[in-house]
Scaffold this active site. Structure first.
Site, PDB file in Angstrom:
ATOM      1  N   GLY A   1     -57.036  -5.230  13.259  1.00 26.84           N
ATOM      2  CA  GLY A   1     -55.684  -4.788  12.932  1.00 26.84           C
ATOM      3  C   GLY A   1     -55.546  -4.717  11.430  1.00 26.84           C
ATOM      4  O   GLY A   1     -55.859  -5.681  10.724  1.00 26.84           O
TER       5      GLY A   1
ATOM      6  N   ASN B   1     -56.205  -7.786   8.931  1.00 28.46           N
ATOM      7  CA  ASN B   1     -57.442  -7.750   8.145  1.00 28.46           C
ATOM      8  C   ASN B   1     -57.159  -8.016   6.665  1.00 28.46           C
ATOM      9  O   ASN B   1     -57.847  -8.793   6.007  1.00 28.46           O
ATOM     10  CB  ASN B   1     -58.123  -6.388   8.282  1.00 28.46           C
ATOM     11  CG  ASN B   1     -58.658  -6.143   9.673  1.00 28.46           C
ATOM     12  OD1 ASN B   1     -58.826  -7.067  10.460  1.00 28.46           O
ATOM     13  ND2 ASN B   1     -58.912  -4.884   9.973  1.00 28.46           N
TER      14      ASN B   1
ATOM     15  N   ARG C   1     -53.253   0.825  23.581  1.00 25.68           N
ATOM     16  CA  ARG C   1     -52.124   0.075  23.040  1.00 25.68           C
ATOM     17  C   ARG C   1     -51.000   0.010  24.048  1.00 25.68           C
ATOM     18  O   ARG C   1     -50.873   0.875  24.900  1.00 25.68           O
ATOM     19  CB  ARG C   1     -51.620   0.748  21.760  1.00 25.68           C
ATOM     20  CG  ARG C   1     -52.507   0.480  20.533  1.00 25.68           C
ATOM     21  CD  ARG C   1     -51.814   1.065  19.323  1.00 25.68           C
ATOM     22  NE  ARG C   1     -52.414   0.592  18.092  1.00 25.68           N
ATOM     23  CZ  ARG C   1     -53.316   1.271  17.397  1.00 25.68           C
ATOM     24  NH1 ARG C   1     -53.727   2.447  17.833  1.00 25.68           N
ATOM     25  NH2 ARG C   1     -53.798   0.778  16.274  1.00 25.68           N
TER      26      ARG C   1
ATOM     27  N   TYR D   1     -28.506   9.928  12.103  1.00 24.61           N
ATOM     28  CA  TYR D   1     -28.641  10.374  10.710  1.00 24.61           C
ATOM     29  C   TYR D   1     -27.977   9.392   9.749  1.00 24.61           C
ATOM     30  O   TYR D   1     -26.862   8.937   9.968  1.00 24.61           O
ATOM     31  CB  TYR D   1     -28.010  11.755  10.546  1.00 24.61           C
ATOM     32  CG  TYR D   1     -28.018  12.251   9.118  1.00 24.61           C
ATOM     33  CD1 TYR D   1     -29.218  12.536   8.469  1.00 24.61           C
ATOM     34  CD2 TYR D   1     -26.826  12.406   8.409  1.00 24.61           C
ATOM     35  CE1 TYR D   1     -29.221  12.978   7.157  1.00 24.61           C
ATOM     36  CE2 TYR D   1     -26.821  12.857   7.103  1.00 24.61           C
ATOM     37  CZ  TYR D   1     -28.027  13.131   6.477  1.00 24.61           C
ATOM     38  OH  TYR D   1     -28.037  13.569   5.178  1.00 24.61           O
TER      39      TYR D   1
ATOM     40  N   GLU E   1     -13.842   9.622  19.708  1.00 29.05           N
ATOM     41  CA  GLU E   1     -12.718   9.323  20.588  1.00 29.05           C
ATOM     42  C   GLU E   1     -12.623  10.297  21.757  1.00 29.05           C
ATOM     43  O   GLU E   1     -11.990  10.006  22.763  1.00 29.05           O
ATOM     44  CB  GLU E   1     -11.418   9.322  19.786  1.00 29.05           C
ATOM     45  CG  GLU E   1     -11.335   8.179  18.780  1.00 29.05           C
ATOM     46  CD  GLU E   1      -9.990   8.127  18.088  1.00 29.05           C
ATOM     47  OE1 GLU E   1      -9.134   8.976  18.407  1.00 29.05           O
ATOM     48  OE2 GLU E   1      -9.798   7.238  17.245  1.00 29.05           O
TER      49      GLU E   1
ATOM     50  N   ASP F   1     -25.181   2.721  20.101  1.00 28.34           N
ATOM     51  CA  ASP F   1     -26.437   2.154  20.602  1.00 28.34           C
ATOM     52  C   ASP F   1     -26.268   1.645  22.025  1.00 28.34           C
ATOM     53  O   ASP F   1     -27.173   1.771  22.855  1.00 28.34           O
ATOM     54  CB  ASP F   1     -26.901   1.001  19.702  1.00 28.34           C
ATOM     55  CG  ASP F   1     -27.242   1.463  18.295  1.00 28.34           C
ATOM     56  OD1 ASP F   1     -27.562   2.655  18.133  1.00 28.34           O
ATOM     57  OD2 ASP F   1     -27.185   0.631  17.374  1.00 28.34           O
TER      58      ASP F   1
ATOM     59  N   ASP G   1     -23.352  -6.740  16.979  1.00 24.96           N
ATOM     60  CA  ASP G   1     -23.960  -5.423  17.140  1.00 24.96           C
ATOM     61  C   ASP G   1     -24.499  -5.196  18.543  1.00 24.96           C
ATOM     62  O   ASP G   1     -24.574  -4.064  19.007  1.00 24.96           O
ATOM     63  CB  ASP G   1     -25.120  -5.254  16.147  1.00 24.96           C
ATOM     64  CG  ASP G   1     -24.639  -5.155  14.715  1.00 24.96           C
ATOM     65  OD1 ASP G   1     -23.453  -5.445  14.466  1.00 24.96           O
ATOM     66  OD2 ASP G   1     -25.439  -4.790  13.844  1.00 24.96           O
TER      67      ASP G   1
END
Length: 344
Positions: free
Chosen positions: A80, A84, A153, A194, A257, A287, A323
């Site tokens: 990794g 490393n 992965r 954004y 709204e 979110d 949040d």
């Protein structure tokens, strides 16, 4: 406090929340570690010279001249890029630390122990039940054959990878990570998200025009559609423009709204429930909407259900401080039921 429509999706200018995690498997171990790590009153706390954050990989290599197709034995090493660098700097005398996550099993214990043996501070390496150790297979070769690398992965095993426009706006390295994730994921959800303080609209548009054709679920705020893509007007017209840019996607237009409108295969969906919300904290509602929507579609719920659930989760979030929407599936069911009666 004020009362507002549940469909209100406020400005999403907040960083994403991060889940908490425990780095020990028992109360006794946690207590012992805390006691051992607590500095003495007269101790001098020395900062690290270097701290790295990244994935640790298990390297399984086939000695030359063997091939993947004929291998009977594999050599095991820990790798990794970030690990490393940190381990080498520790061996050279720097005070280094690694921030990462490893599975809470024998492999994770081995990796953590081996990294620490180089003098690397692994206090920031969390041992988690839900973590998975990335693996790559290495085939050495003599010219003219090249060395071959195959990665395995966790990202490639995910049912869905969710990305946002914040990451590529942070700089070249995060943008490279973003592109890698986009390239490896089989199914992608993308929230434009954004941030005007991070990049200009034309920069965002140039990158996103290459991203949107690969996206399966797209979330765009009405302001973002206007600022980045020059799309404005009625929801149907804006969504028509967005679906041309993201032809494979189910597209959600978040309208503050006014609620939200979702376009899928030329059909429009809007939330059926119209909750009344006592707004405690609107930050993170966008979110929460995305989380509710993806939760529903990953359960293979009908699209109208996903839209209703998304709006409901956003409404619940507005009624909570912080949040992150600190809710569970029962809360969503109760809110969709429409009754405010005391649950006994």
């Amino acid at each position: 406090m004020r009362r507002a429509s549940a469909a209100r999706l406020p400005s999403r200018s907040t960083p994403r929340g991060r889940p908490s995690c425990s780095s020990s498997t028992s109360l006794e171990r946690s207590t012992a570690q805390d006691a051992a790590s607590r500095p003495r009153p007269d101790a001098v706390i020395t900062p690290h010279d270097l701290v790295t954050l990244g994935e640790v990989l298990l390297r399984l290599s086939i000695p030359s001249p063997g091939r993947f197709e004929t291998a009977r034995q594999l050599d095991v090493q820990i790798g990794g890029a970030e690990a490393n660098v940190a381990a080498t700097c520790a061996r050279l005398g720097l005070r280094t630390a690694l921030i990462s996550a490893l599975p809470a099993n024998a492999w994770g214990d081995r990796v953590r122990r081996e990294l620490a043996s180089h003098g690397l501070d692994c206090a920031g390496v969390r041992m988690r039940e839900d973590a998975r150790l990335g693996v790559y297979f290495l085939e050495y070769a003599a010219p003219p054959r090249p060395i071959r690398v195959l990665y395995d992965r966790p990202l490639r095993r995910a049912r869905l990878v969710h990305l946002s426009g914040i990451t590529p706006a942070l700089g070249d390295a995060p943008r490279a990570l973003f592109r890698r994730a986009l390239g490896e994921a089989e199914l992608v959800s993308f929230d434009v998200n954004y941030r005007a303080k991070l990049w200009k609209p034309d920069e965002a548009r140039d990158l996103m025009l290459g991203v949107l054709p690969q996206v399966r679920y797209l979330f765009v705020g009405a302001d973002e559609a206007r600022t980045i893509f020059g799309l404005e007007g009625e929801a149907a017209a804006v969504l028509s423009g967005l679906t041309r840019l993201a032809p494979k996607a189910t597209v959600t237009l978040m309208q503050g709204e006014a609620g939200s409108t979702v376009a899928d295969r030329a059909r429009l969906y809007r939330p059926a429930p119209r909750h009344t919300v006592q707004v405690v904290d609107p930050i993170g509602a966008g979110d929460a909407y995305v989380a509710g929507f993806l939760w529903a579609v990953l359960q293979k719920r009908p699209l109208q259900d996903a839209v209703d659930i998304a709006a409901t989760v956003a409404a619940l979030k507005c009624s909570l401080w912080g949040d992150i929407a600190l809710i569970n599936a029962q809360d969503v069911d109760d809110a969709l039921g429409g009754s405010l009666a005391v649950r006994r």
